[in-house]
Design a protein around this motif. Structure first.
Motif, PDB file in Angstrom:
ATOM      1  N   PHE A 110       0.814  -1.211   0.000  1.00  0.00           N
ATOM      2  CA  PHE A 110       0.000   0.000   0.000  1.00  0.00           C
ATOM      3  C   PHE A 110       0.853   1.270   0.000  1.00  0.00           C
ATOM      4  N   ALA A 111       2.057   1.199   0.558  1.00  0.00           N
ATOM      5  CA  ALA A 111       2.964   2.351   0.485  1.00  0.00           C
ATOM      6  C   ALA A 111       3.355   2.617  -0.963  1.00  0.00           C
ATOM      7  N   ALA A 112       3.607   1.555  -1.718  1.00  0.00           N
ATOM      8  CA  ALA A 112       3.940   1.709  -3.141  1.00  0.00           C
ATOM      9  C   ALA A 112       2.756   2.277  -3.908  1.00  0.00           C
ATOM     10  N   ALA A 113       1.556   1.836  -3.574  1.00  0.00           N
ATOM     11  CA  ALA A 113       0.355   2.359  -4.233  1.00  0.00           C
ATOM     12  C   ALA A 113       0.167   3.836  -3.912  1.00  0.00           C
ATOM     13  N   THR A 114       0.422   4.224  -2.669  1.00  0.00           N
ATOM     14  CA  THR A 114       0.285   5.628  -2.272  1.00  0.00           C
ATOM     15  C   THR A 114       1.239   6.515  -3.060  1.00  0.00           C
ATOM     16  N   GLU A 115       2.468   6.086  -3.203  1.00  0.00           N
ATOM     17  CA  GLU A 115       3.449   6.875  -3.948  1.00  0.00           C
ATOM     18  C   GLU A 115       3.082   6.978  -5.423  1.00  0.00           C
ATOM     19  N   ALA A 116       2.593   5.896  -5.995  1.00  0.00           N
ATOM     20  CA  ALA A 116       2.194   5.912  -7.404  1.00  0.00           C
ATOM     21  C   ALA A 116       1.004   6.843  -7.626  1.00  0.00           C
ATOM     22  N   VAL A 117       0.059   6.828  -6.704  1.00  0.00           N
ATOM     23  CA  VAL A 117      -1.103   7.718  -6.809  1.00  0.00           C
ATOM     24  C   VAL A 117      -0.668   9.175  -6.693  1.00  0.00           C
ATOM     25  N   ALA A 118       0.223   9.468  -5.756  1.00  0.00           N
ATOM     26  CA  ALA A 118       0.721  10.840  -5.602  1.00  0.00           C
ATOM     27  C   ALA A 118       1.433  11.307  -6.870  1.00  0.00           C
ATOM     28  N   ASP A 119       2.235  10.429  -7.460  1.00  0.00           N
ATOM     29  CA  ASP A 119       2.919  10.775  -8.723  1.00  0.00           C
ATOM     30  C   ASP A 119       1.912  11.096  -9.819  1.00  0.00           C
ATOM     31  N   ALA A 120       0.853  10.287  -9.916  1.00  0.00           N
ATOM     32  CA  ALA A 120      -0.165  10.501 -10.951  1.00  0.00           C
ATOM     33  C   ALA A 120      -0.872  11.833 -10.745  1.00  0.00           C
ATOM     34  N   LEU A 121      -1.177  12.166  -9.494  1.00  0.00           N
ATOM     35  CA  LEU A 121      -1.831  13.449  -9.209  1.00  0.00           C
ATOM     36  C   LEU A 121      -0.906  14.620  -9.523  1.00  0.00           C
ATOM     37  N   ARG A 122       0.371  14.475  -9.207  1.00  0.00           N
ATOM     38  CA  ARG A 122       1.329  15.545  -9.544  1.00  0.00           C
ATOM     39  C   ARG A 122       1.421  15.718 -11.060  1.00  0.00           C
ATOM     40  N   ASP A 123       1.370  14.608 -11.777  1.00  0.00           N
ATOM     41  CA  ASP A 123       1.400  14.688 -13.242  1.00  0.00           C
ATOM     42  C   ASP A 123       0.185  15.432 -13.794  1.00  0.00           C
ATOM     43  N   ARG A 124      -0.916  15.410 -13.042  1.00  0.00           N
ATOM     44  CA  ARG A 124      -2.119  16.133 -13.466  1.00  0.00           C
ATOM     45  C   ARG A 124      -2.072  17.607 -13.057  1.00  0.00           C
ATOM     46  N   GLY A 125      -0.993  18.014 -12.403  1.00  0.00           N
ATOM     47  CA  GLY A 125      -0.845  19.411 -12.024  1.00  0.00           C
ATOM     48  C   GLY A 125      -1.155  19.723 -10.574  1.00  0.00           C
ATOM     49  N   THR A 126      -1.414  18.691  -9.769  1.00  0.00           N
ATOM     50  CA  THR A 126      -1.692  18.907  -8.351  1.00  0.00           C
ATOM     51  C   THR A 126      -0.396  19.243  -7.621  1.00  0.00           C
ATOM     52  N   ALA A 127      -0.460  20.211  -6.716  1.00  0.00           N
ATOM     53  CA  ALA A 127       0.724  20.577  -5.926  1.00  0.00           C
ATOM     54  C   ALA A 127       1.230  19.357  -5.165  1.00  0.00           C
ATOM     55  N   ALA A 128       2.549  19.298  -4.986  1.00  0.00           N
ATOM     56  CA  ALA A 128       3.170  18.105  -4.416  1.00  0.00           C
ATOM     57  C   ALA A 128       2.608  17.736  -3.053  1.00  0.00           C
ATOM     58  N   SER A 129       2.480  18.717  -2.144  1.00  0.00           N
ATOM     59  CA  SER A 129       2.001  18.403  -0.797  1.00  0.00           C
ATOM     60  C   SER A 129       0.540  17.954  -0.821  1.00  0.00           C
ATOM     61  N   GLU A 130      -0.270  18.577  -1.677  1.00  0.00           N
ATOM     62  CA  GLU A 130      -1.677  18.184  -1.799  1.00  0.00           C
ATOM     63  C   GLU A 130      -1.788  16.790  -2.408  1.00  0.00           C
ATOM     64  N   ALA A 131      -0.953  16.503  -3.393  1.00  0.00           N
ATOM     65  CA  ALA A 131      -0.972  15.188  -4.032  1.00  0.00           C
ATOM     66  C   ALA A 131      -0.639  14.089  -3.029  1.00  0.00           C
ATOM     67  N   THR A 132       0.350  14.346  -2.179  1.00  0.00           N
ATOM     68  CA  THR A 132       0.734  13.359  -1.161  1.00  0.00           C
ATOM     69  C   THR A 132      -0.399  13.117  -0.184  1.00  0.00           C
ATOM     70  N   LEU A 133      -1.030  14.203   0.286  1.00  0.00           N
ATOM     71  CA  LEU A 133      -2.135  14.073   1.233  1.00  0.00           C
ATOM     72  C   LEU A 133      -3.309  13.331   0.602  1.00  0.00           C
ATOM     73  N   LEU A 134      -3.686  13.712  -0.619  1.00  0.00           N
ATOM     74  CA  LEU A 134      -4.806  13.057  -1.289  1.00  0.00           C
ATOM     75  C   LEU A 134      -4.521  11.583  -1.556  1.00  0.00           C
ATOM     76  N   ALA A 135      -3.282  11.265  -1.902  1.00  0.00           N
ATOM     77  CA  ALA A 135      -2.917   9.870  -2.146  1.00  0.00           C
ATOM     78  C   ALA A 135      -3.089   9.039  -0.881  1.00  0.00           C
ATOM     79  N   GLN A 136      -2.664   9.587   0.250  1.00  0.00           N
ATOM     80  CA  GLN A 136      -2.817   8.866   1.519  1.00  0.00           C
ATOM     81  C   GLN A 136      -4.292   8.670   1.859  1.00  0.00           C
ATOM     82  N   VAL A 137      -5.087   9.704   1.629  1.00  0.00           N
ATOM     83  CA  VAL A 137      -6.527   9.614   1.881  1.00  0.00           C
ATOM     84  C   VAL A 137      -7.169   8.597   0.932  1.00  0.00           C
ATOM     85  N   GLY A 138      -6.776   8.652  -0.345  1.00  0.00           N
ATOM     86  CA  GLY A 138      -7.348   7.744  -1.332  1.00  0.00           C
ATOM     87  C   GLY A 138      -7.068   6.290  -1.020  1.00  0.00           C
ATOM     88  N   VAL A 139      -5.837   5.975  -0.641  1.00  0.00           N
ATOM     89  CA  VAL A 139      -5.494   4.589  -0.316  1.00  0.00           C
ATOM     90  C   VAL A 139      -6.216   4.151   0.958  1.00  0.00           C
TER      91      VAL A 139
END
Length: 199
Positions: free
Chosen positions: A122-151
């Motif tokens: 699940f840690a690997a999934a969280t990082e991959a989700v955060a990367d995908a959100l950053r690729d969509r233009g989401t700020a890095a800190s927001e992407a990390t938080l949303l990825a943790q919430v999403g997982v």
């Protein structure tokens, strides 16, 4: 017995789960699994690297699949909507795993080694989700938080789904968990929270 058995992988997985539940994951050997399945060690090695792989085979694809679904979500969606769209999309492909999900979860919960493997997954999934959100233009800190919430939403939904696998599907459980979270956040009065302590 034929040299190639199209059901060998399923037979090995079923035999392993039976043995893990009967004797505990740590107390079962590959030899016992192959004997229960009526197959050879060579056949086992064709499908799995070790007995742990019987439970987690295919899970290494989850981070990439989640990330791809999020990246391909409609550009007009907010980051959180894109995240939920990706989760629901991936969950739809897991419907055929429902019959074994309950057994797999019971085995993992009884083994500290397997629980650690699950956390790593699940840690690997969280990082991959955060990367995908950053690729969509989401700020890095927001992407990390949303990825943790999403997982966390995915895990909660998966637990509910395995508790009642015949009730509603995993995609509906993800929508349910996300809606509960959104409703809870909507009731927070941030003005009533104590102010930050300055030192």
């Amino acid at each position: 017995m034929p040299r190639w058995d199209p059901c060998a992988e399923d037979r090995l997985r079923e035999a392993a789960l039976e043995l893990f539940l009967e004797h505990g994951y740590e107390n079962v050997t590959v030899a016992q699994i192959t004997e229960r399945a009526g197959l050879t060690r060579r056949t086992f090695s064709r499908y799995f690297t070790d007995k742990r792989d019987v439970l987690f085979a295919g899970s290494e694809q989850l981070p990439a699949v989640l990330a791809r679904s999020i990246r391909h979500a409609d550009d007009t969606l907010s980051p959180f909507e894109a995240l939920l769209t990706g989760l629901v999309d991936v969950a739809g492909g897991l419907a055929d795993q429902a019959p074994l999900a309950v057994q797999r979860r019971a085995v993992v919960q009884a083994s500290p080694e397997l629980q650690e493997r699950g956390r790593t997954k699940f840690a690997a999934a969280t990082e991959a989700v955060a990367d995908a959100l950053r690729d969509r233009g989401t700020a890095a800190s927001e992407a990390t938080l949303l990825a943790q919430v999403g997982v966390a939403i995915f895990r909660a939904a998966f637990d509910r789904w395995t508790d009642q696998p015949d009730d509603i599907g995993l995609p509906a459980r993800i929508r349910e968990a996300a809606a509960e979270l959104a409703a809870s956040l909507g009731t927070v009065d941030f003005a009533a929270l104590p102010p930050p302590v300055t030192r």
